[in-house]
Enzyme design. Sequence first.
Site, PDB file in Angstrom:
ATOM      1  N   ASP A 146       0.844  -1.191   0.000  1.00  0.00           N
ATOM      2  CA  ASP A 146       0.000   0.000   0.000  1.00  0.00           C
ATOM      3  C   ASP A 146       0.878   1.239   0.000  1.00  0.00           C
ATOM      4  O   ASP A 146       2.038   1.203   0.418  1.00  0.00           O
ATOM      5  CB  ASP A 146      -0.926   0.025   1.223  1.00  0.00           C
ATOM      6  N   GLY A 147       0.298   2.323  -0.477  1.00  0.00           N
ATOM      7  CA  GLY A 147       0.955   3.621  -0.476  1.00  0.00           C
ATOM      8  C   GLY A 147       0.032   4.639   0.160  1.00  0.00           C
ATOM      9  O   GLY A 147      -1.187   4.459   0.185  1.00  0.00           O
ATOM     10  N   GLU A 162       2.238   3.791  -4.121  1.00  0.00           N
ATOM     11  CA  GLU A 162       1.660   2.465  -4.389  1.00  0.00           C
ATOM     12  C   GLU A 162       2.627   1.640  -5.243  1.00  0.00           C
ATOM     13  O   GLU A 162       2.868   0.464  -4.978  1.00  0.00           O
ATOM     14  CB  GLU A 162       0.322   2.599  -5.125  1.00  0.00           C
ATOM     15  N   ASP A 213      -4.634  -2.574  -3.190  1.00  0.00           N
ATOM     16  CA  ASP A 213      -5.913  -1.875  -3.339  1.00  0.00           C
ATOM     17  C   ASP A 213      -5.838  -0.821  -4.442  1.00  0.00           C
ATOM     18  O   ASP A 213      -6.772  -0.061  -4.645  1.00  0.00           O
ATOM     19  CB  ASP A 213      -6.393  -1.274  -2.014  1.00  0.00           C
ATOM     20  N   HIS A 222      -9.283   0.056   2.814  1.00  0.00           N
ATOM     21  CA  HIS A 222      -9.983   0.614   3.976  1.00  0.00           C
ATOM     22  C   HIS A 222     -11.254  -0.168   4.302  1.00  0.00           C
ATOM     23  O   HIS A 222     -12.305   0.399   4.566  1.00  0.00           O
ATOM     24  CB  HIS A 222     -10.297   2.099   3.757  1.00  0.00           C
ATOM     25  N   ASP A 241      -1.562  -0.443   5.112  1.00  0.00           N
ATOM     26  CA  ASP A 241      -2.023   0.944   5.073  1.00  0.00           C
ATOM     27  C   ASP A 241      -1.458   1.713   6.274  1.00  0.00           C
ATOM     28  O   ASP A 241      -0.944   2.821   6.128  1.00  0.00           O
ATOM     29  CB  ASP A 241      -3.556   1.003   5.066  1.00  0.00           C
TER      30      ASP A 241
END
Length: 150
Positions: A14-15, A52, A74, A129, A139
Amino acid sequence: MSKDKQKTVIVFTDGACSGNPGPGGWGVLLQWNGVEKELTGGASHTTNNRMEMRAVIEALNAITQPCHVKIHSDSALIVNAFKQNWIKSWKKRGWKTANKKPVKNKDLWEEMLEAMKPHKVEWIKVKGHSDNVRNNRVDRLAVEASKKYQ
């Protein structure tokens, strides 16, 4: 080791970015054979998409031998770029989108393609999320990393 007998590494990436552009961070969770490893990093002036992408690149570069890598992200952009063959089309058009505009972050796309070469990569889109514990974990790693670059 033949491709069908390769080790399988589960990866979550994740970023995060505070402002876009702004200070950003990335987080990675690597899982293999009951062992977990977390990686983080960031930049003081970046975008969410770059973070990301950096997470995926760093995850792939951390794997020291050819593996079957299941990347959970995501980022619809990254997953669709490979699952819907956008990247092949961009390359064929000289790194231009369908509307003939330059592909953003070409440097990172090329770096990602290079990092993928030794591996058999499987792309898995996860909802961000939500209730995916491992995605929420990366995240948090990305957000915490971004704070170091403010």
